[in-house]
Design a protein around this motif. Structure first.
Motif, PDB file in Angstrom:
ATOM      1  N   SER A   1       1.480  22.096   3.009  1.00  0.00           N
ATOM      2  CA  SER A   1       0.674  21.587   2.168  1.00  0.00           C
ATOM      3  C   SER A   1       0.784  22.059   0.734  1.00  0.00           C
ATOM      4  CB  SER A   1      -0.757  21.422   2.328  1.00  0.00           C
ATOM      5  OG  SER A   1      -1.132  20.860   3.653  1.00  0.00           O
ATOM      6  N   PRO A   2       0.964  21.139  -0.190  1.00  0.00           N
ATOM      7  CA  PRO A   2       1.101  21.649  -1.607  1.00  0.00           C
ATOM      8  C   PRO A   2      -0.074  22.441  -1.941  1.00  0.00           C
ATOM      9  CG  PRO A   2       0.539  19.382  -1.574  1.00  0.00           C
ATOM     10  CD  PRO A   2       1.063  19.604  -0.231  1.00  0.00           C
ATOM     11  N   ASP A   3       0.331  23.798  -2.931  1.00  0.00           N
ATOM     12  CA  ASP A   3      -0.911  24.477  -3.329  1.00  0.00           C
ATOM     13  C   ASP A   3      -1.778  23.761  -4.063  1.00  0.00           C
ATOM     14  OD1 ASP A   3       1.653  27.138  -3.888  1.00  0.00           O
ATOM     15  OD2 ASP A   3       0.464  26.476  -2.261  1.00  0.00           O
ATOM     16  N   PHE A   4      -2.926  24.106  -4.024  1.00  0.00           N
ATOM     17  CA  PHE A   4      -4.064  23.616  -4.574  1.00  0.00           C
ATOM     18  C   PHE A   4      -4.051  24.098  -6.276  1.00  0.00           C
ATOM     19  CE2 PHE A   4      -8.528  23.687  -6.001  1.00  0.00           C
ATOM     20  CZ  PHE A   4      -8.598  22.324  -6.280  1.00  0.00           C
ATOM     21  N   PHE A   5      -4.164  25.414  -6.193  1.00  0.00           N
ATOM     22  CA  PHE A   5      -4.361  25.942  -7.511  1.00  0.00           C
ATOM     23  C   PHE A   5      -3.117  25.971  -8.467  1.00  0.00           C
ATOM     24  CE2 PHE A   5      -7.532  28.459  -5.031  1.00  0.00           C
ATOM     25  CZ  PHE A   5      -8.643  28.051  -5.736  1.00  0.00           C
ATOM     26  N   GLY A   6      -3.163  25.798  -9.825  1.00  0.00           N
ATOM     27  CA  GLY A   6      -2.429  25.740 -10.542  1.00  0.00           C
ATOM     28  C   GLY A   6      -1.212  24.577 -10.538  1.00  0.00           C
ATOM     29  N   VAL A   7      -1.681  23.307 -10.038  1.00  0.00           N
ATOM     30  CA  VAL A   7      -1.204  22.058  -9.882  1.00  0.00           C
ATOM     31  C   VAL A   7      -1.648  21.023 -10.660  1.00  0.00           C
ATOM     32  CG1 VAL A   7      -0.280  20.213  -8.379  1.00  0.00           C
ATOM     33  CG2 VAL A   7      -0.175  22.531  -7.533  1.00  0.00           C
ATOM     34  N   THR A   8      -0.755  20.143 -11.458  1.00  0.00           N
ATOM     35  CA  THR A   8      -1.404  19.190 -12.163  1.00  0.00           C
ATOM     36  C   THR A   8      -1.511  17.940 -11.197  1.00  0.00           C
ATOM     37  OG1 THR A   8      -0.891  20.156 -14.319  1.00  0.00           O
ATOM     38  CG2 THR A   8      -1.366  17.542 -14.005  1.00  0.00           C
ATOM     39  N   TRP A   9      -2.841  17.430 -11.022  1.00  0.00           N
ATOM     40  CA  TRP A   9      -2.936  16.364 -10.283  1.00  0.00           C
ATOM     41  C   TRP A   9      -3.395  15.032 -10.880  1.00  0.00           C
ATOM     42  CZ3 TRP A   9      -1.736  17.446  -4.989  1.00  0.00           C
ATOM     43  CH2 TRP A   9      -2.055  18.550  -4.655  1.00  0.00           C
TER      44      TRP A   9
ATOM     45  N   LEU B   1       0.915  -1.333  -0.064  1.00  0.00           N
ATOM     46  CA  LEU B   1       0.072   0.127  -0.044  1.00  0.00           C
ATOM     47  C   LEU B   1       1.002   1.268   0.181  1.00  0.00           C
ATOM     48  CD1 LEU B   1      -2.662  -1.047   2.605  1.00  0.00           C
ATOM     49  CD2 LEU B   1      -2.666  -1.512  -0.027  1.00  0.00           C
ATOM     50  N   ASP B   2       0.339   2.413  -0.462  1.00  0.00           N
ATOM     51  CA  ASP B   2       0.951   3.731  -0.560  1.00  0.00           C
ATOM     52  C   ASP B   2       0.278   4.419   0.568  1.00  0.00           C
ATOM     53  OD1 ASP B   2       2.900   3.310  -2.545  1.00  0.00           O
ATOM     54  OD2 ASP B   2       1.188   3.265  -4.052  1.00  0.00           O
ATOM     55  N   PHE B   3       0.813   5.482   1.090  1.00  0.00           N
ATOM     56  CA  PHE B   3       0.788   6.436   2.227  1.00  0.00           C
ATOM     57  C   PHE B   3      -0.279   7.333   1.735  1.00  0.00           C
ATOM     58  CE2 PHE B   3       1.841   9.844   5.472  1.00  0.00           C
ATOM     59  CZ  PHE B   3       1.084   9.257   6.587  1.00  0.00           C
ATOM     60  N   VAL B   4      -1.256   7.632   2.228  1.00  0.00           N
ATOM     61  CA  VAL B   4      -2.142   8.803   1.872  1.00  0.00           C
ATOM     62  C   VAL B   4      -2.462   9.785   2.453  1.00  0.00           C
ATOM     63  CG1 VAL B   4      -4.477   9.080   0.989  1.00  0.00           C
ATOM     64  CG2 VAL B   4      -3.637   7.260   0.274  1.00  0.00           C
TER      65      VAL B   4
ATOM     66  N   ASN C   1     -21.286  14.581   1.627  1.00  0.00           N
ATOM     67  CA  ASN C   1     -21.586  13.692   2.932  1.00  0.00           C
ATOM     68  C   ASN C   1     -19.944  13.264   3.338  1.00  0.00           C
ATOM     69  OD1 ASN C   1     -23.995  13.425   3.196  1.00  0.00           O
ATOM     70  ND2 ASN C   1     -24.048  11.964   1.681  1.00  0.00           N
ATOM     71  N   GLY C   2     -18.719  13.888   2.773  1.00  0.00           N
ATOM     72  CA  GLY C   2     -17.619  13.383   3.102  1.00  0.00           C
ATOM     73  C   GLY C   2     -17.102  12.383   2.668  1.00  0.00           C
ATOM     74  N   ASN C   3     -17.881  11.497   1.954  1.00  0.00           N
ATOM     75  CA  ASN C   3     -17.200  10.252   1.295  1.00  0.00           C
ATOM     76  C   ASN C   3     -16.252  10.397   0.289  1.00  0.00           C
ATOM     77  OD1 ASN C   3     -19.185   8.630   2.991  1.00  0.00           O
ATOM     78  ND2 ASN C   3     -20.771   9.472   1.357  1.00  0.00           N
ATOM     79  N   PRO C   4     -15.038   9.651   0.112  1.00  0.00           N
ATOM     80  CA  PRO C   4     -13.919  10.095  -0.601  1.00  0.00           C
ATOM     81  C   PRO C   4     -14.473   9.483  -2.017  1.00  0.00           C
ATOM     82  CG  PRO C   4     -13.163   8.753   1.273  1.00  0.00           C
ATOM     83  CD  PRO C   4     -14.823   8.857   1.440  1.00  0.00           C
ATOM     84  N   LEU C   5     -14.204  10.337  -3.061  1.00  0.00           N
ATOM     85  CA  LEU C   5     -14.374  10.181  -4.343  1.00  0.00           C
ATOM     86  C   LEU C   5     -13.230   9.844  -5.153  1.00  0.00           C
ATOM     87  CD1 LEU C   5     -17.354  12.881  -5.390  1.00  0.00           C
ATOM     88  CD2 LEU C   5     -17.443  10.342  -4.757  1.00  0.00           C
ATOM     89  N   MET C   6     -12.175  10.683  -4.877  1.00  0.00           N
ATOM     90  CA  MET C   6     -10.983  10.225  -5.707  1.00  0.00           C
ATOM     91  C   MET C   6      -9.775  10.759  -4.734  1.00  0.00           C
ATOM     92  SD  MET C   6     -11.846  11.813  -9.371  1.00  0.00           S
ATOM     93  CE  MET C   6     -12.990  13.283  -9.108  1.00  0.00           C
ATOM     94  N   THR C   7      -8.679  10.017  -4.975  1.00  0.00           N
ATOM     95  CA  THR C   7      -7.396  10.402  -4.419  1.00  0.00           C
ATOM     96  C   THR C   7      -6.497  10.971  -5.516  1.00  0.00           C
ATOM     97  OG1 THR C   7      -7.789   8.815  -2.435  1.00  0.00           O
ATOM     98  CG2 THR C   7      -5.349   9.602  -2.804  1.00  0.00           C
ATOM     99  N   LEU C   8      -5.749  12.210  -5.250  1.00  0.00           N
ATOM    100  CA  LEU C   8      -4.595  12.678  -6.371  1.00  0.00           C
ATOM    101  C   LEU C   8      -3.505  12.744  -5.845  1.00  0.00           C
ATOM    102  CD1 LEU C   8      -7.885  14.045  -6.635  1.00  0.00           C
ATOM    103  CD2 LEU C   8      -6.876  14.695  -8.691  1.00  0.00           C
ATOM    104  N   ALA C   9      -2.459  13.028  -6.589  1.00  0.00           N
ATOM    105  CA  ALA C   9      -1.109  13.219  -5.975  1.00  0.00           C
ATOM    106  C   ALA C   9      -0.716  14.112  -7.380  1.00  0.00           C
ATOM    107  CB  ALA C   9      -0.318  11.974  -5.991  1.00  0.00           C
ATOM    108  N   ARG C  10       0.406  14.888  -6.931  1.00  0.00           N
ATOM    109  CA  ARG C  10       1.359  15.685  -7.950  1.00  0.00           C
ATOM    110  C   ARG C  10       1.475  15.023  -9.027  1.00  0.00           C
ATOM    111  NH1 ARG C  10       3.690  20.776  -6.801  1.00  0.00           N
ATOM    112  NH2 ARG C  10       2.900  21.979  -4.938  1.00  0.00           N
TER     113      ARG C  10
ATOM    114  N   HIS D   1      -1.174  14.626  -0.848  1.00  0.00           N
ATOM    115  CA  HIS D   1      -2.272  14.044  -1.653  1.00  0.00           C
ATOM    116  C   HIS D   1      -3.347  14.884  -1.467  1.00  0.00           C
ATOM    117  CE1 HIS D   1       0.291  10.404  -1.434  1.00  0.00           C
ATOM    118  NE2 HIS D   1      -0.551   9.933  -2.293  1.00  0.00           N
ATOM    119  N   LEU D   2      -4.320  14.867  -2.496  1.00  0.00           N
ATOM    120  CA  LEU D   2      -5.533  15.657  -2.500  1.00  0.00           C
ATOM    121  C   LEU D   2      -6.690  14.825  -2.465  1.00  0.00           C
ATOM    122  CD1 LEU D   2      -6.797  18.412  -3.247  1.00  0.00           C
ATOM    123  CD2 LEU D   2      -6.640  17.801  -5.339  1.00  0.00           C
ATOM    124  N   LEU D   3      -7.496  14.946  -1.653  1.00  0.00           N
ATOM    125  CA  LEU D   3      -8.918  14.073  -1.530  1.00  0.00           C
ATOM    126  C   LEU D   3     -10.001  14.800  -2.030  1.00  0.00           C
ATOM    127  CD1 LEU D   3      -6.891  12.289   0.065  1.00  0.00           C
ATOM    128  CD2 LEU D   3      -9.033  11.558   1.341  1.00  0.00           C
TER     129      LEU D   3
END
Length: 269
Positions: free
Chosen positions: A159-167, A129-132, A259-268, A252-254
Motif C-alpha cells: 500500500s502507498p505510504d500514509f505519511f508525507g503523501v499529498t492526498w 464509477l471508479d474502483f475504490v 463507528n467506521g462510517n466513511p467520511l472521505m475517500t482520498l487518492a494520491r 486509496h485512503l479512507l
C-alpha cells in the motif's frame, strides 16, 4: 341576491384549474451504472443511486430521490429513480451520485459529478464509477502453476505510504468533490497536517496511533471564494473534525468516524 349560473361555472373552473396545477406529477429517471475494471461483482453487492441537490456543493446535499438494489447482477446495471416534480426547484442544480458496496464496504463510487436536469433528463444516462477498494471476493483466485512450468515469484504489492503523501479528497460522505476545488491533505510523521481546503490553505495537528487518527481544529487563510467552494470547504473541515481512523485500500485512503462510517475517500495527488 341572485347568482348567475355562468359566474358559478367560471368560479368552479378556476378552482379545478388551481387544484390541477397544484397536483404533483410523477417523474422517473432511468439509466445505467458501469465501471471500466474487468471484474465481477460478488453476490452480496448493492447498488445505490441518488438524485442530489448540489446547489451549494457541500457534503449535506439534499437527497430528492434514491434507489437501492441488492444483488444487482453484473454491469451495466440499470436503475430507476421515482419522485414528484414538486420537490424540484427549477433554479437549483442537481446531479446523480452512485456507489456499489459489498458487505457495506465501499467498492465503487463516482468521483466526478453527473449534472442532470431532473425534469428533462438527457438520454441515455450512464454513470461510470471508479474502483475504490478490493473486497477479496472480487479478485479471481490465483491458478496453480502447471507442472511443466517453472514457478514465478510475483512481487508483493504494498500500500502507498500514509505519511508525507499529498492526498486529494475525492468525496465527502459519498458526495463527489468539485474537481476544480478539491481539498487536499498531507500528514507528516511528527503529526503536522495541512493542505488546501478547496479555497484556503490550512494546517492542523494530527494525532496518529496505529490506524487511529484525529485532527485538531484547523487554522486557515481567509481568502474569499465562490460560495460553492466555501460551502465545500466548510463541509471538509467538519468531516475532518469527525475523523477517528484511517485505512488504505489499494491506492486509496479512507477516513472514517469512530463507528467506521466513511467520511472521505482520498487518492494520491
Amino acid at each position: 341576491m341572485r347568482i348567475r349560473p355562468n359566474l358559478v361555472f367560471a368560479t368552479l373552473g378556476l378552482l379545478i384549474a388551481s387544484s390541477l396545477s397544484a397536483t404533483a406529477a410523477p417523474v422517473s429517471i432511468t439509466g445505467e451504472v458501469t465501471y471500466r475494471e474487468r471484474m465481477a461483482l460478488p453476490p452480496n453487492a448493492a447498488l445505490e443511486v441518488q438524485l442530489l441537490d448540489v446547489s451549494l456543493a457541500d457534503a449535506r446535499a439534499t437527497v430528492h430521490a434514491a434507489a437501492r438494489l441488492t444483488g444487482p447482477g453484473q454491469v451495466p446495471l440499470t436503475f430507476t429513480l421515482n419522485f414528484d416534480d414538486k420537490v424540484i426547484n427549477p433554479k437549483h442544480s442537481y446531479a446523480l451520485s452512485a456507489r456499489i458496496t459489498s458487505d457495506d464496504r465501499l467498492v465503487f463510487i463516482n468521483t466526478t459529478q453527473y449534472p442532470i436536469d431532473p425534469l428533462a433528463p438527457a438520454e441515455p444516462i450512464q454513470i461510470i464509477l471508479d474502483f475504490v477498494a478490493n473486497t477479496g471476493a472480487m479478485t479471481p483466485a490465483p491458478q496453480p502453476p502447471k507442472a511443466d512450468e517453472a514457478a514465478v515469484t510475483q512481487p508483493e504489492t504494498t500500500s502507498p505510504d500514509f505519511f508525507g503523501v499529498t492526498w486529494r479528497v475525492l468525496d465527502i460522505k459519498g458526495n463527489p468533490t468539485n474537481d476544480k476545488a478539491r481539498p487536499t491533505l498531507s500528514v507528516a510523521e511528527d503529526g503536522r497536517a495541512g493542505g488546501k481546503g478547496g479555497c484556503n490553505n490550512y494546517f492542523a495537528q494530527a494525532s496518529v496511533e496505529g490506524n487511529s487518527i484525529s485532527f485538531g481544529s484547523p487554522a486557515s487563510t481567509r481568502m474569499a471564494c465562490p460560495e460553492p467552494a466555501m460551502q465545500q470547504e466548510a463541509a471538509f473541515f467538519a468531516a475532518l473534525a469527525a475523523v477517528a481512523a484511517y485505512r488504505q485500500e489499494g491506492e486509496h485512503l479512507l477516513l472514517t468516524d469512530a463507528n467506521g462510517n466513511p467520511l472521505m475517500t482520498l487518492a494520491r495527488d
